[in-house]
Design a protein around this motif. Structure first.
Motif, short mmCIF file in Angstrom:
data_model
loop_
_atom_site.label_atom_id
_atom_site.label_comp_id
_atom_site.label_asym_id
_atom_site.label_seq_id
_atom_site.Cartn_x
_atom_site.Cartn_y
_atom_site.Cartn_z
N PHE A 157 59.60 86.22 58.86
CA PHE A 157 58.90 85.67 57.71
C PHE A 157 59.41 84.30 57.29
CE2 PHE A 157 58.75 90.31 57.32
CZ PHE A 157 57.39 90.49 57.41
N VAL A 158 60.70 84.05 57.47
CA VAL A 158 61.30 82.79 57.02
C VAL A 158 61.51 81.88 58.22
CG1 VAL A 158 63.22 81.75 55.78
CG2 VAL A 158 62.48 84.04 55.18
N GLY A 206 62.90 91.16 61.84
CA GLY A 206 63.52 91.20 60.52
C GLY A 206 63.05 90.05 59.65
N TRP A 207 63.97 89.51 58.85
CA TRP A 207 63.61 88.46 57.90
C TRP A 207 63.26 87.16 58.59
CZ3 TRP A 207 66.44 83.98 57.47
CH2 TRP A 207 67.68 83.98 58.10
N ARG A 208 63.75 86.91 59.81
CA ARG A 208 63.41 85.67 60.53
C ARG A 208 61.93 85.63 60.90
NH1 ARG A 208 66.65 81.75 62.06
NH2 ARG A 208 68.84 82.09 61.72
#
Length: 78
Positions: A48-49, A44-46
Motif C-alpha cells: 500500500f505504501v 504487507g504494508w509495502r
C-alpha cells in the motif's frame, strides 16, 4: 537500440538505465536466457505504501503547511 533485460522495454540511444527497473540496459534485444527475473510482488504494508504514494502525500502536506503559514502571517498583518 538499448533494451531492459528485466522488463523488456526498448529505449532511445544514450540511455543507460531503465527508468522503471533501474538496471543497466543491453545494446540488443535480450534473449530469454539474458532476461532477469521480475521483482517479487510486495506484501504487507509495502503493498500500500509505495515510494511514489509516500512522496505525493508528503508534497501535499508541505503545500498545506505552506498555505497555513501564509494565512497566519497575513492575519498578523491585519
Amino acid at each position: 537500440m538499448p533494451w531492459c533485460p528485466k522488463c523488456g522495454a526498448e529505449y532511445v540511444e544514450n540511455v543507460r538505465k531503465c527508468k522503471d527497473c533501474g538496471v543497466r540496459l543491453l545494446d540488443h534485444k535480450p534473449t530469454p536466457d539474458e532476461m532477469l527475473p521480475p521483482d517479487p510482488k510486495p506484501t504487507g504494508w509495502r503493498r500500500f505504501v509505495t515510494r511514489e504514494r509516500f512522496l505525493r502525500v508528503l508534497k501535499t502536506l508541505i503545500a498545506i503547511l505552506l498555505a497555513l503559514a501564509a494565512v497566519y502571517s497575513l492575519q498578523g498583518l491585519l
